[in-house]
Design a protein around this motif. Structure first.
Motif, PDB file in Angstrom:
ATOM      1  N   LYS A 152      -9.639  -8.538  -2.599  1.00 62.44           N
ATOM      2  CA  LYS A 152      -8.323  -9.165  -2.416  1.00 62.44           C
ATOM      3  C   LYS A 152      -7.288  -8.120  -1.999  1.00 62.44           C
ATOM      4  CE  LYS A 152      -9.203 -12.727  -5.925  1.00 62.44           C
ATOM      5  NZ  LYS A 152      -8.801 -13.253  -7.252  1.00 62.44           N
ATOM      6  N   LEU A 153      -7.344  -6.951  -2.642  1.00 63.64           N
ATOM      7  CA  LEU A 153      -6.419  -5.879  -2.281  1.00 63.64           C
ATOM      8  C   LEU A 153      -6.668  -5.403  -0.850  1.00 63.64           C
ATOM      9  CD1 LEU A 153      -6.529  -3.732  -5.561  1.00 63.64           C
ATOM     10  CD2 LEU A 153      -4.787  -5.374  -4.874  1.00 63.64           C
ATOM     11  N   MET A 280       1.924  -1.627   0.866  1.00 60.94           N
ATOM     12  CA  MET A 280       0.548  -1.139   0.757  1.00 60.94           C
ATOM     13  C   MET A 280       0.410  -0.159  -0.398  1.00 60.94           C
ATOM     14  SD  MET A 280      -0.993  -0.629   4.594  1.00 60.94           S
ATOM     15  CE  MET A 280       0.246   0.536   5.141  1.00 60.94           C
ATOM     16  N   ARG A 281       1.381   0.732  -0.534  1.00 57.44           N
ATOM     17  CA  ARG A 281       1.311   1.743  -1.591  1.00 57.44           C
ATOM     18  C   ARG A 281       1.244   1.093  -2.976  1.00 57.44           C
ATOM     19  NH1 ARG A 281       3.852   4.320  -5.308  1.00 57.44           N
ATOM     20  NH2 ARG A 281       5.608   2.884  -5.146  1.00 57.44           N
ATOM     21  N   GLU A 282       2.006   0.011  -3.180  1.00 59.65           N
ATOM     22  CA  GLU A 282       1.983  -0.681  -4.463  1.00 59.65           C
ATOM     23  C   GLU A 282       0.596  -1.239  -4.772  1.00 59.65           C
ATOM     24  OE1 GLU A 282       5.002  -3.625  -4.170  1.00 59.65           O
ATOM     25  OE2 GLU A 282       6.673  -2.196  -4.424  1.00 59.65           O
ATOM     26  N   GLN A 283      -0.086  -1.760  -3.761  1.00 59.08           N
ATOM     27  CA  GLN A 283      -1.423  -2.303  -3.967  1.00 59.08           C
ATOM     28  C   GLN A 283      -2.445  -1.190  -4.188  1.00 59.08           C
ATOM     29  OE1 GLN A 283      -1.795  -5.503  -4.387  1.00 59.08           O
ATOM     30  NE2 GLN A 283       0.321  -5.915  -3.815  1.00 59.08           N
ATOM     31  N   ILE A 284      -2.251  -0.086  -3.489  1.00 55.48           N
ATOM     32  CA  ILE A 284      -3.219   1.019  -3.569  1.00 55.48           C
ATOM     33  C   ILE A 284      -3.216   1.665  -4.951  1.00 55.48           C
ATOM     34  CG2 ILE A 284      -3.590   3.393  -2.705  1.00 55.48           C
ATOM     35  CD1 ILE A 284      -2.856   2.255   0.090  1.00 55.48           C
ATOM     36  N   GLN A 285      -2.122   1.533  -5.698  1.00 53.70           N
ATOM     37  CA  GLN A 285      -2.075   2.082  -7.055  1.00 53.70           C
ATOM     38  C   GLN A 285      -3.150   1.472  -7.958  1.00 53.70           C
ATOM     39  OE1 GLN A 285       0.023   4.733  -7.545  1.00 53.70           O
ATOM     40  NE2 GLN A 285       0.326   4.326  -5.370  1.00 53.70           N
TER      41      GLN A 285
END
Length: 288
Positions: A152-153, A280-285
């Motif tokens: 999903k990410l 994107m950065r928020e999801q990659i965390q």
């Protein structure tokens, strides 16, 4: 294959005269951080369980709970570990000798002491093997959950990557016209400056012009970083740290594009790029 650091698994396994209960909860963390809540009878297995977990996870905060619930055996009397009780008696005698005012252990205290009431019908060797098998199954379920969340990410990140590629593709053909427009404005300024014959001012304007119109390099690096993000998303290796680094690089190029902007259009593109990169950065965390 992308794995989220967030996941959950819960299993139970009937064994002889008892039931094992396992619960695994994982959330994001910079490193692999494991916390245990184990039944007293299997606390000695913590190092082995930790090793199993480390073989399946590289990052994340994981809570591992394992409980042992014994079924009552009405036709069998409970057994006591006499060797352990003797050790308790020795320890109590030494303690009372040093601290005479201390209270002696009651019968209830002794019976509640971990391991005094023996788990009738449970072989320790068999219990150890059952726990390991249960944890292994639980980790497989946990990873399946983490993989579903990771997919999903991945979809979210690829959607933002597509939007970035679209923005770059739109702005790049416009640069010659935008640069030409800025050049005309600059030429007008130079004509105004020439009236005062300020050669330093002319030199400054020319340097500023040369710096501002050169954004091809930034767009090229943006494209290269985007390609690397897609490559990492399609690989099997842990991706979180590498993707986080690429977000920093993408943001740097977007900032430079904005600082070199010669029009409102490129400034808006720079702002849109930074919004997409932050999303994107928020999801990659949450990616391992």
């Amino acid at each position: 294959m992308i794995f989220s650091m967030t996941g959950f698994a819960a299993l139970e396994q009937p064994i002889e005269n008892a039931t094992l209960l396992l619960e695994l909860r994982a959330v994001n963390s910079r490193y692999l951080d494991i916390h245990f809540k184990l039944d007293e009878s299997i606390r000695s297995l913590e190092p082995a369980i930790r090793e199993l977990i480390a073989a399946h996870l590289s990052r994340g905060k994981l809570e591992c709970k394992v409980n042992l619930i014994q079924r009552s055996q009405s036709n069998q009397a409970p057994k006591l570990d006499e060797q352990l009780m003797q050790q308790l008696a020795t320890l109590q005698a030494k303690t009372l000798a040093l601290f005479p005012a201390s209270r002696e252990l009651s019968v209830a205290d002794i019976l509640r002491w971990p391991g005094v009431v023996m788990q009738d019908g449970l072989s320790q060797e068999s219990l150890i093997e059952d726990v390991k098998q249960l944890v292994e199954r639980g980790l497989q379920d946990l990873n399946a959950s983490r993989q579903r969340e990771g997919e999903k990410l991945k979809v979210i990140i690829l959607d933002r990557i597509l939007q970035i590629e679209t923005l770059v593709a739109k702005v790049k053909p416009l640069l010659p016209a935008l640069n030409k427009e800025y050049q005309l404005k600059l030429e007008h300024k130079l004509h105004e400056t020439l009236k005062t014959i300020d050669q330093d001012r002319i030199a400054q304007e020319l340097v500023l012009f040369a710096q501002r119109i050169d954004v091809d390099e930034e767009l090229g690096r943006l494209t290269a970083h985007v390609s690397e993000v897609k490559r990492i998303l399609s690989s099997d290796a842990p991706a979180g740290k590498r993707l986080d680094f690429l977000m920093q690089e993408l943001n740097r190029e977007a900032n430079t594009l904005g600082s070199k902007s010669v029009s409102v259009h490129t400034t808006q593109v720079s702002m849109e790029l930074k919004v997409l990169i932050e999303q994107m950065r928020e999801q990659i965390q949450n990616i391992e």
